[in-house]
Design a protein around this motif. Structure first.
Motif, PDB file in Angstrom:
ATOM      1  N   SER H 147       0.838  -1.202   0.000  1.00 15.16           N
ATOM      2  CA  SER H 147       0.000   0.000   0.000  1.00 15.16           C
ATOM      3  C   SER H 147       0.864   1.240   0.000  1.00 15.16           C
ATOM      4  O   SER H 147       0.604   2.206  -0.725  1.00 15.16           O
ATOM      5  CB  SER H 147      -0.882   0.039   1.243  1.00 15.16           C
ATOM      6  N   PHE H 151       1.912   4.275  -3.034  1.00 14.75           N
ATOM      7  CA  PHE H 151       1.419   5.647  -2.893  1.00 14.75           C
ATOM      8  C   PHE H 151       2.208   6.655  -3.723  1.00 14.75           C
ATOM      9  O   PHE H 151       1.610   7.441  -4.473  1.00 14.75           O
ATOM     10  CB  PHE H 151       1.406   6.038  -1.417  1.00 14.75           C
ATOM     11  N   VAL H 154       1.182   6.217  -7.312  1.00 14.39           N
ATOM     12  CA  VAL H 154      -0.142   6.730  -7.646  1.00 14.39           C
ATOM     13  C   VAL H 154      -0.109   8.241  -7.779  1.00 14.39           C
ATOM     14  O   VAL H 154      -0.694   8.827  -8.684  1.00 14.39           O
ATOM     15  CB  VAL H 154      -1.154   6.299  -6.565  1.00 14.39           C
ATOM     16  N   SER H 165      -6.593  12.188  -4.990  1.00  7.84           N
ATOM     17  CA  SER H 165      -6.804  10.756  -5.171  1.00  7.84           C
ATOM     18  C   SER H 165      -5.846   9.956  -4.313  1.00  7.84           C
ATOM     19  O   SER H 165      -6.197   8.873  -3.833  1.00  7.84           O
ATOM     20  CB  SER H 165      -6.649  10.386  -6.638  1.00  7.84           C
ATOM     21  N   LYS H 168      -7.498   9.666  -1.053  1.00  8.68           N
ATOM     22  CA  LYS H 168      -8.564   8.686  -1.105  1.00  8.68           C
ATOM     23  C   LYS H 168      -7.966   7.286  -1.057  1.00  8.68           C
ATOM     24  O   LYS H 168      -8.446   6.407  -0.337  1.00  8.68           O
ATOM     25  CB  LYS H 168      -9.308   8.887  -2.416  1.00  8.68           C
ATOM     26  N   TYR H 169      -6.929   7.104  -1.842  1.00  8.41           N
ATOM     27  CA  TYR H 169      -6.272   5.805  -1.913  1.00  8.41           C
ATOM     28  C   TYR H 169      -5.840   5.341  -0.534  1.00  8.41           C
ATOM     29  O   TYR H 169      -6.204   4.258  -0.069  1.00  8.41           O
ATOM     30  CB  TYR H 169      -5.057   5.948  -2.842  1.00  8.41           C
ATOM     31  N   LYS H 225      -8.186  -3.550  -1.162  1.00  6.58           N
ATOM     32  CA  LYS H 225      -7.638  -3.580  -2.503  1.00  6.58           C
ATOM     33  C   LYS H 225      -8.477  -4.434  -3.438  1.00  6.58           C
ATOM     34  O   LYS H 225      -8.401  -4.306  -4.651  1.00  6.58           O
ATOM     35  CB  LYS H 225      -6.221  -4.135  -2.459  1.00  6.58           C
ATOM     36  N   TRP H 234     -11.485   3.951  -4.355  1.00  5.49           N
ATOM     37  CA  TRP H 234     -10.090   4.368  -4.519  1.00  5.49           C
ATOM     38  C   TRP H 234      -9.574   3.997  -5.901  1.00  5.49           C
ATOM     39  O   TRP H 234      -8.678   4.619  -6.437  1.00  5.49           O
ATOM     40  CB  TRP H 234      -9.205   3.694  -3.467  1.00  5.49           C
ATOM     41  N   LEU H 235     -10.167   2.949  -6.492  1.00  6.29           N
ATOM     42  CA  LEU H 235      -9.583   2.405  -7.706  1.00  6.29           C
ATOM     43  C   LEU H 235      -9.708   3.353  -8.889  1.00  6.29           C
ATOM     44  O   LEU H 235      -8.702   3.663  -9.545  1.00  6.29           O
ATOM     45  CB  LEU H 235     -10.221   1.041  -7.982  1.00  6.29           C
ATOM     46  N   ALA H 238      -7.415   6.223  -8.321  1.00  5.98           N
ATOM     47  CA  ALA H 238      -5.990   5.957  -8.461  1.00  5.98           C
ATOM     48  C   ALA H 238      -5.557   5.928  -9.911  1.00  5.98           C
ATOM     49  O   ALA H 238      -4.379   5.740 -10.197  1.00  5.98           O
ATOM     50  CB  ALA H 238      -5.646   4.635  -7.789  1.00  5.98           C
ATOM     51  N   SER H 246      -0.717   2.151 -13.490  1.00  5.37           N
ATOM     52  CA  SER H 246      -2.077   1.639 -13.528  1.00  5.37           C
ATOM     53  C   SER H 246      -2.066   0.230 -14.062  1.00  5.37           C
ATOM     54  O   SER H 246      -2.770  -0.653 -13.571  1.00  5.37           O
ATOM     55  CB  SER H 246      -2.940   2.504 -14.439  1.00  5.37           C
ATOM     56  N   HIS H 250      -2.588  -1.603 -10.911  1.00  8.14           N
ATOM     57  CA  HIS H 250      -4.030  -1.584 -10.716  1.00  8.14           C
ATOM     58  C   HIS H 250      -4.748  -2.560 -11.587  1.00  8.14           C
ATOM     59  O   HIS H 250      -5.950  -2.710 -11.479  1.00  8.14           O
ATOM     60  CB  HIS H 250      -4.535  -0.161 -10.891  1.00  8.14           C
TER      61      HIS H 250
END
Lengths: 530, 274, 81, 133, 97, 166, 104, 494
Positions: H147, H151, H154, H165, H168-169, H225, H234-235, H238, H246, H250
């Motif tokens: 995580s 960060f 992201v 964002s 938020k993430y 997640k 969050w997705l 992000a 991404s 992601h």
């Protein structure tokens, strides 16, 4: 080879050496400071290093042999004279104290030279005296000797934090008042113990107390000692002195005092509860555990919420310290094995975390000259290593694995669940979340905001009194590096390396916490506690 | 705040008062405090250390380690006052000098001022002439105070007193000198550096004695080691050891008291002061 | 036999302690503190603690009041309580 | 009546110590003036000294300096009896406590001077007002 | 002899209340100095009397002697305060110290 | 200061101090006596210039003798004036009995020691207090009533002057 | 015999202490009170101390003699310091601007 | 079924190798050296993992304990079939993504590339750590590291949007893990006294139904997640990250770590028997279905390509959860396979989106008219990717979906069959406009000039590779299929 020979010659005297070295060196530092500005630092660093090494040897000795080392000062046996007791717990705390003092000291040479110009001798000397006071408090086996050493630590502490920003004298004076009340209450408690048992030696008193469990004098001794210690450790209603005192002082002092004072006081509380009064008395007979845990819960909530309200970085840290005190006190008074392990482990971890955070504060201040949060704008780009270390420390406070904060919190929470104190668990989780918010705010500023030019005229505003006349010429070098392009580069290596070392220690401590618990803390907690 | 304080005080006071009834009576010879440790001290001091004053013996021998830190506390206070208050010397635009025979005050600009001279005396703008009677009496008394102080230090074994009390009296004698004349005169005789050195030296005597014991192979502060050095038996060695550390205490206490006074009375400027 | 003196001095001590914190002038407060320490010294001697008494005598008469006065000289005598 | 008197005699010292302790505590908590608080602190510390010294007193005991025989270097032991002498241990402890008290007093006064230099007053409420302004 | 000293010392300790009254109540600071000075003198005497009560007078004289030598230092210091042109009641706040 | 004078003052100081030491100490073994000698040397070395009475030994002895004679007389004066004070203090109408005033007197002495002796003697006798004294012999004395005021400088002045006359 | 003499002396001393103390209470102004306080410093101390010194000589030994001598020294020292302190206080009073009480 | 355990330090190296590359990356002075470090580390990592593959396929387990952090729990690694499957996907895709990032970052001349590659390496380390962890604590630790390491990736752009964002993430991810997963873990530990993953769960017999439900829900939402519906937002946010991020994180690493963790916890800690006995599985299935449908519907309405893909991901992730929660053999196999299949498909799509952005700077679907003619290779790959995601043969996605469908039938809950089929239609529906815009618009609607060309080679090669792997997996799914069935047979007991 000769080195080891020397070490082994003094091996039986190590418990004395670990405290005598800083003491003697402080005298030399004070004296040499009158003639030379460089030597005090060298002397002090060497002494702290020797103490550090001796504490390592001591803990190795204790862990390997498993025997409690007893050292008789002046050659008199226990109840008559003063003895030093190095058992697992005190060896651990000794290691924490000496290493923190040593690392903080060597990383702050430049800060000392600028902030305490012409007083390096006195400052270094007081620094050493503070350290030796704490070492003595940890190692001593005599209740009254503890008081004397506590006073040494406090007095030198007042001096160290009294010379910071222009608000610090007032804060320090308040600290002095409350510190004196605390210490005097402790002394009074020792007096009550003395009137009831006639002895001052901790082990001796501990052997007498079971015969007089019902005595109200003993009860009062406990209450008064505890009251004194609670004041000194700044638990919730008695915390008022801490934020001002720690946030207004100079960074060198904060880096020494903030990590160690409250922790050592908590150590003493543990020592008094477990060794002096038996665990049976503390947990079973008195039935104050519930109350203390609630006090801790309130402290945690209060500390966390107050920290949220702070704009100033150091003040925020101070409130976090208060919350952490709640962790440890609460964890200890959960009264089960896991909780106490967590509390003791958290002493170590919290000392390391706080040390790292304050060292980071020192570096920021040295670099930017401000300590508001906004001064950290764009720091990630300018000082990546410092910020990396800072992030580690922050994560540790939040309790993110694999940093050490997580593991002690784990024990504390397990203990809380085992003891059925779900509110304590909730408080811990709440505090973790709040800490996450707090540090995230800072990291966000450092990460997102563009780098801001700093007004270097303010760099040394906090020590106006001593420096007014000198700092101009002295800081030419510093000015050179910073004024050309307005780019703050990474902190000087001598600051950075200890800081990074501490930050990495945070992870290592976390990963080896199982070892620490299994090899050290398990031996500390009496078998009676399940 | 006031009400809160009153409530706290009344509550604590009431509680403490209430539980005094469980204490042994005042002067009770059979209280635990009188039966556990102290008989050993009273009965064995003379055998162990040849010092009749039990307090001194405990202070400097049985609990000598405490006393070392007590001395260190004093040193710490001195250093603390110095660190907190002392203001480094700054460039001054003008200085005042008193021509002593005539009592005329002269003001010198820049760095033109009389070099070391007996007739000219540096003074401050708030200088006041000292009082004849006070000055004279104090000059007369200072000897006696000092000799008395040294007597107290030297006879700590046999009568009340010892290093700490003697040291305070010694310090008081210098403070008296500073009060009766002015601080500059006192600093001229007993300078700040001297004070700092002495205060460190006193603890050094104490702790150094201890460390010496350690190096020779005894425990820290175990004065037995002195017996081969002084050629006396172990008991007398302890007695002499106590004497040595008392001297250390006296030196520190004297110097620190003076040092603190210098800093307090001049608010760190070390000019004329109070 | 020494109890009556002890009691009288205790009373005097308490009076001077209360006076020291209530008097509305810091210099006076310091001076009363000096008197307080005289009584304390007497009390220690009454209780046979000669060394403590000696210390109290030298400290109380010799330095602590002087320190207080010196500090007050550099600050102020004024106080509201 | 006699009982009351002996009761008072037996406890008066402890009462006095509590009163002094509370006087000092009151001054330290409630008083507005910093030097007043320092004065309170001194009283507070001496209260504890009173407590300790009271512990040590023994009716009929003499001061804890052994009456020894002739010649100060020879040790002639008409062994001292513990009952005859006042308990010396509290005295030792309190010597240390007094020293600590003086040291603390010095530092506190130094700090008070610093505070005054900064704010020009010793009253806490005025200082707070100045800080806020 | 014991009774003589005992009663004298009781009387003396009672008498000390009067200077104490002056010290506590004294309208001016200087009255308080005076009271303290007198208390000091009486203390000296009382110390020796207590020495007689303990029958160890030689041990107590040193304390009294210390008082005799040091008693006036605090008074001198306090009077020095007024020497330095400080007023009796109002504080000369403006003075640059 | 000349070396010889210095040595003399040093010796005088030392002997006086050593006398005191012996009286204080009361121990006559070698150890304590040597300690005493050491201490006295130390003190007289540090402060020998404080007690500059005179470099003339014969004058010193004369002064000493004079003082021995003067002190009983002074004590007698003290007794007298104390007795004079008693009725004043106990009188019911105290405000009429006293008449405080500050009077100025001048002494012809130029010797500071003499002046201080005189001033202290005045202060010692109840009823009069020296308020101001300077090196020129100007004194201001506070006297509690007329009788005390009138007795100054009187006999005391003469005696002290005689004592310090060269 | 010695006990009686010393008893009388001590009693005298106490009496003068009383006199001085009462004077301190009754006299109208600071300066005249100081005069009364002088009695404590001089007569009271002198008499009571000489009484005690004589009492110390009850059994004549070298130690007791030295004790008596020391007691006398206390008197000597107080006779030196007492007037000085008094003078200092008066001087302070004058400098502080305290006016003496005047008969109307 | 008793498995043979091999003690080896290989898993540790597999985890640490990319961390060890970080100092090299930091100290590199030029771009080339830095990228070499990255690629070398990626290659070594894949090799190490591949070297363990035969052992795993033999039915053995590789295990190693690094630290004993608590008396009975350590930071220990244990490579089994399921973990191997995931690690294989992640590590092989890392190489591809590294190549792609090089091209992407160079062509856009992004700032702070050192930081980018460092944290990239850290993130992949954490991913492998999650895959190989032997107990919940280790899993949690690597989960948290992941995580935090993601960060900075992201929020790489460090602008205002990135900031919000990023907030938020972290809020969702950290809040979830500290607020839910950690307490759930503690409670688990308190009741069971262990956190080791066992084939049939450790909870059976220690816990009552309410608590089991609570713990399951706490884990399901705590591992945010995985993007189960209330914790999903969050997705999309992000997606401000650079496209390679991404793509890998992601589409593959982060979200799959979530899914992996949930599956691991459900099977290894809670245990299928508990899930079945207390009827928790049905609740989970319902939640997952809900997420599938809603996410697909939202995806329809998104214009920004990456956001559309993000919502698609949310839906697809729930397939995995659904598959496992069906508690049937085929369903579980399908769920596990979907981790791999979806990864290859989705990463292709993200690569394409990135390539389009690189070449043209266009983000929105409505602006992509005619892009297929200018960038034919990219858009062909996009087609393959989307077919795989929809589950059309001949793409890998078909296989996993096939198993999922089988699973629904096997478990007898036909309603979920309809959910699957319906969502597949929706998937097709939201991908169709992209092609339509790309290929089937008239000349006058074209928004692109002639000079627009394919993205740089560094970008195109990876997406071609992944697209072809997607197709390849349809024909040769053996390694993944075998691993998945091995894992399922362990869990379901033969």
């Amino acid at each position: 080879m000769t080195f080891f020979t020397t070490i082994f010659t003094f091996l039986p005297d190590l418990p004395a050496i670990i405290i005598i070295t800083p003491l003697l060196a402080s005298l030399l530092a004070a004296a040499s400071g009158l003639f030379n500005r460089k030597t005090p630092f060298l002397i002090a660093a060497a002494a702290l290093f020797i103490s550090f090494i001796s504490s390592i040897i001591l803990i190795m000795q204790v862990v390997e042999t498993g025997i409690v080392i007893e050292y008789r000062m002046a050659g008199w046996a226990a109840p008559m004279g003063i003895v030093y007791i190095i058992d697992h717990l005190s060896a651990l705390i000794l290691l924490v104290i000496t290493s923190a003092a040593f690392l903080n000291f060597i990383s702050n040479r430049k800060n000392i030279e600028t902030e305490f110009r012409n007083k390096e001798g006195a400052f270094n000397s007081l620094y050493l005296l503070f350290t030796s006071g704490l070492i003595g408090m940890t190692a001593t086996g005599d209740a009254f000797n503890l008081y004397v050493l506590m006073e040494i630590a406090s007095l030198s502490g007042y001096a160290l934090i009294g010379l910071g920003s222009n608000r610090s004298p007032l804060a320090t004076l308040n600290y002095l008042f409350l510190g004196t009340i605390g210490a005097t209450f402790y002394l009074l408690g020792v007096g009550y113990l003395y009137i009831a048992t006639g002895s001052l030696n901790i082990a001796d008193i501990a052997s007498i107390i079971p015969t007089m469990m019902n005595s109200s004098i003993i009860l009062f001794a406990f209450i008064i000692c505890m009251a004194g210690l609670l004041i000194k450790m700044a638990i919730f209603p008695l915390h008022g002195w801490l934020p001002n005192a720690y946030s207004d002082c100079s960074n060198v002092s904060a880096g020494l005092i903030a990590p160690l004072t409250t922790k050592v006081t908590i150590y003493i509380m543990i020592r008094i509860c477990l060794t002096l009064f038996s665990p049976e008395y503390t947990f079973n007979y008195l039935k104050i555990s519930e109350f203390m845990v609630w006090l801790a819960i309130i402290t945690i909530f209060f500390g966390s919420l107050s920290a949220l309200a702070q704009k100033d970085y150091k003040r925020m840290l101070c409130y976090i310290i208060i919350a952490e005190v709640g962790y440890m006190v609460g964890g200890f008074f959960l009264g089960n094995r896991i909780g106490i392990s967590g509390a003791i482990l958290h002493i170590v971890n919290d000392a390391a975390m706080t040390l790292a955070l304050f060292m980071a504060a020192g570096i920021f201040l040295w670099k930017t000259g401000e300590d508001s949060r906004d001064s950290l704008k764009g720091m990630f780009g300018k000082m990546p290593f410092t910020m990396a270390g800072f992030t580690l420390a922050a994560l540790s406070v939040v309790g993110v694995p694999p940093t050490c904060g997580f593991f002690s919190k784990w024990y504390l929470i397990s203990g809380g669940i085992a003891a059925g104190q779900y509110m304590f668990v909730a408080a811990l989780i709440f505090s973790s979340l709040v800490n996450a918010v707090l540090f995230f705010r800072i990291l966000e500023i450092a990460h997102f905001e563009p780098f801001k030019e700093h007004n270097h005229d303010h760099v040394y505003h906090h020590s106006h009194n001593t420096l007014l006349h000198h700092h101009q010429d002295h800081h030419d070098e510093h000015y050179e590096t910073t004024k050309h392009n307005g780019v703050v580069k990474e902190a000087p290596l001598e600051m950075l390396i200890p800081f990074i070392a501490v930050s990495i220690m945070l992870v290592i401590l976390g990963l080896y916490s199982g070892t620490i618990v299994a090899n050290i803390i398990d031996f500390v907690i009496p078998a009676a506690i399940i | 705040m006031k009400t809160l304080g009153q409530i706290t005080v009344l509550f604590c006071g009431g509680l403490l008062l209430f539980f005094t009834s469980d204490f042994p009576d005042f002067g009770d010879a059979n209280s635990p405090a009188s039966l556990h440790l102290s008989p050993y001290f009273i009965e064995n001091t003379l055998k162990d250390t040849a010092v009749p004053n039990v307090v001194t013996a405990i202070l400097a021998d049985y609990r000598g380690y405490d006393t070392m830190f007590e001395t260190t506390v004093i040193l710490t206070a001195g250093l603390a006052c110095f660190l907190l208050l002392r203001i480094p010397k700054r460039e001054v635009k003008s200085r005042y000098y008193l021509h002593e025979p005539t009592g005329v005050t002269l003001r010198f600009e820049g760095d033109k001022y009389p070099q070391k001279s007996d007739v000219f005396k540096r003074i401050d703008s708030n200088w006041v002439p000292y009082d004849l009677i006070i000055n004279f009496t104090c000059r007369l008394l200072i000897h006696f105070i000092q000799i008395f102080a040294l007597y107290v230090v030297a006879h700590g074994h046999y009568s009340p007193g010892g290093g700490f009390q003697g040291g305070v009296v010694l310090g008081a004698s210098v403070i008296l000198f500073a009060i009766s004349g002015n601080l500059r005169a006192a600093i001229k005789r007993f300078g700040e550096k001297t004070a700092a050195l002495f205060s460190a030296a006193g603890v050094f005597i104490y702790a150094g004695t201890g460390a010496l014991c350690m190096m020779i192979g005894e425990h820290f502060l175990n004065y037995n080691f002195l017996s081969p050095l002084l050629g006396t038996d172990r008991i007398m060695a302890r007695s002499h050891g106590i004497f040595i550390v008392e001297i250390g205490v006296a030196v520190t206490v004297m110097a620190v008291m003076i040092w603190i006074y210098y800093n307090l009375s001049s608010a760190g400027k070390q000019d004329e002061g109070l | 036999m020494i109890i009556p003196i002890d009691l009288i001095i205790l009373v005097l001590i308490i009076i001077s302690a209360i006076a020291a914190i209530t008097v509305s002038d810091l210099l006076s407060s310091a001076i009363i503190l000096g008197a307080y320490s005289f009584f304390l010294c007497l009390l220690w001697t009454v209780m046979g603690a000669v060394d403590v008494a000696f210390t109290e005598a030298t400290v109380g008469a010799g330095v602590s009041t002087v320190f207080c006065v010196a500090a007050i000289f550099h600050t102020t005598r004024r106080t509201k309580d | 009546m006699e009982q009351i008197l002996s009761f008072i005699a037996a406890k008066a010292n402890y009462w006095a110590y509590v009163i002094l302790l509370m006087v000092g505590l009151y001054a330290m908590i409630v008083k507005n003036n910093l030097v007043k608080k320092i004065v309170g602190m001194v009283i507070f510390q001496t209260a504890v000294i009173l407590f300790y010294v009271s512990i040590g007193y023994k009716t009929g005991g003499t001061i804890p300096i052994i009456i020894y025989g002739d010649g100060h270097n020879s040790i002639i032991e008409p062994a001292a009896k513990a009952v005859d002498y006042i308990n010396p241990l509290p005295h030792v402890l309190m010597l240390t406590a007094i020293v600590v008290g003086v040291a603390t007093l010095g530092v506190a006064l130094a700090l008070a001077i610093k505070v005054y230099q900064e704010y020009g007053t010793l009253e806490e409420d005025e200082i707070n007002k100045k800080i806020r302004a | 002899m014991d009774n003589l000293i005992l009663y004298s010392s009781i009387v003396l300790s009672l008498l000390m209340a009067i200077p104490l009254y002056r010290t506590v109540m004294g309208p001016t600071v200087l009255d308080r100095f005076m009271g303290v000075n007198s208390i000091g003198t009486q203390t000296t005497v009382l110390l020796i009397m207590i020495g007689f009560l303990y029958k160890r007078v030689d041990m107590f004289i040193d304390i009294a002697l210390a008082y005799a030598l040091l008693n006036f230092i605090s008074v001198l210091a306090a009077s020095r305060y007024f020497h330095k042109s400080k007023g009796l009641t109002e504080d000369m706040e403006s003075q640059d110290s | 200061m000349k070396t010889k004078q210095r040595i003399i003052t040093f010796c005088i100081t030392f002997s006086i101090l050593f006398l005191f030491w012996v009286i204080f100490s009361g121990k006559f073994d070698l150890f304590h006596l040597s300690l005493g000698i050491f201490s006295c040397l130390l003190v007289s070395w540090v402060t020998s210039d404080f007690l500059i009475v005179t470099s003339d030994i014969s004058r010193f002895i004369r002064l000493f003798m004079g003082f021995t004679l003067y002190i009983p007389w002074l004590i007698w004066q003290i007794v007298l004036s104390t007795i004079h004070m008693i009725p004043i203090i106990f009188s019911p109408d105290i405000h009429n009995k006293i008449n405080p005033k500050i009077i100025k007197i001048k002494s012809k002495m130029r010797d500071n020691v003499g002046l201080v002796t005189f001033a202290n003697s005045i202060t010692l006798t109840p009823g009069t207090i020296t308020v101001v004294l300077n090196t020129y012999g100007d004194m201001a004395v506070h006297a509690i009533d007329d009788e005390c005021a009138n007795s100054l400088p009187g006999d005391m002045g003469k005696k002290v002057e005689a004592l310090f006359r060269d | 015999m010695i006990v009686y003499i010393s008893g009388i002396l001590i009693a005298g001393g106490l009496f003068f202490f009383l006199v001085g103390s009462i004077g301190m209470i009754r006299l109208p102004d600071f300066y005249s009170r100081l005069q009364a306080a002088g009695i404590i410093d001089t007569m009271g101390l002198l008499l009571s101390m000489s009484g005690l010194a004589i009492l110390a000589l009850n059994e004549f030994t070298l130690g007791n003699f030295l004790s008596a001598l020391k007691i006398i020294f206390i008197v000597v020292f107080v006779f030196l310091t007492g007037p000085t302190a008094t003078h200092a206080i008066v001087d302070a009073g004058i400098r502080a601007g305290l006016k003496p009480w005047q008969k109307k | 079924m008793l498995m043979e355990t091999v003690f080896s330090i290989k898993p540790v190296f597999a985890v640490l190798i990319s961390l060890l590359a970080i100092p090299g990356i930091i100290s590199s002075r030029t771009q080339n050296i830095r990228e070499t470090w990255t690629l070398v580390a990626a290659g070594i990592k894949l090799l190490i993992i591949l070297s363990m593959l035969p052992l795993i396929l033999d039915g053995k387990v590789v295990s190693f304990t690094l630290f004993q952090v608590f008396p009975d729990i350590g930071i220990s690694f244990r490579v089994d079939a399921f973990g191997m499957l995931f690690a294989l996907v992640a590590s092989s895709l890392w190489i591809v993504t590294s190549i792609y990032s090089i091209g992407y970052m160079r062509s856009l001349d992004e700032h702070s590339q050192t930081r980018y590659f460092s944290f990239f390496a850290a993130a992949i380390s954490a991913t492998i750590g999650v895959a190989f962890s032997a107990n919940l604590l280790t899993l949690y630790i690597f989960y948290e590291i992941l995580s935090l390491a993601t960060f900075p990736l992201v929020t790489h752009h460090q602008d205002k949007e990135a900031r919000s964002s990023g907030r938020k993430y972290l809020f969702y991810i950290l809040g979830g893990s500290i607020g839910f997963a950690l307490p759930a873990m503690m409670i688990t530990y308190h009741f069971t006294g262990t956190l080791d993953f066992a084939p049939h769960g450790v909870m059976a017999g220690h816990i009552n139904s309410g608590l089991a439900l609570m713990i399951s829900m706490m884990f399901l939402f705590g591992f945010a997640k995985v993007g189960i519906m209330p914790m999903h937002s969050w997705l999309p946010a992000a997606m401000v990250a650079p496209t390679p991020v991404s793509a890998l994180l992601h589409a593959v690493a982060v979200v799959k770590v979530g899914a992996f963790s949930v599956v691991r916890v459900f099977t290894g800690i809670i245990g299928t028997s508990v899930l079945a006995d207390f009827n928790i599985s049905t609740i989970v299935c319902v939640i997952a279905s809900f997420t599938i449908i809603i996410a697909s519907l939202i995806a329809l309405s998104q214009d920004e390509l990456k956001r559309r893909l993000a919502f698609s991901t949310i839906g697809q992730l729930s397939y995995i959860v659904l598959g496992v929660a069906l508690l049937s053999k085929s369903g579980m196999t399908g769920g596990m396979l979907h981790i791999a299949m979806h990864a290859f498909g989705k990463i292709t799509l993200f690569f394409c989106a990135g390539a389009i952005f690189c070449a043209t700077g266009v983000k929105y679907i409505s602006q992509m008219k005619g892009i297929g003619r200018r960038m034919p290779i990219t858009m062909t790959a996009f087609l393959i990717g989307s077919l795989s995601v929809v589950g059309f043969p001949p793409c890998g996605g078909f296989i996993s979906k096939w198993y999922l469908v089988l699973g629904t039938i096997e478990s007898g809950n036909l309603i979920f069959l309809f959910v699957l089929l319906g969502s597949s239609f929706l998937n097709a529906a939201y991908f169709f406009p992209v092609f339509y815009n790309a290929f089937f618009c008239s000349e006058d609607q074209m928004l692109f000039e002639d000079k627009v060309e394919e993205a740089p080679l560094w970008c195109v090669v990876p997406l071609v590779i992944t697209a072809s792997i997607s197709i390849l997996l349809f024909f040769y799914p053996q390694p993944f299929l075998k691993l998945a069935s091995l894992a399922v047979s362990t869990i379901m007991g033969g």
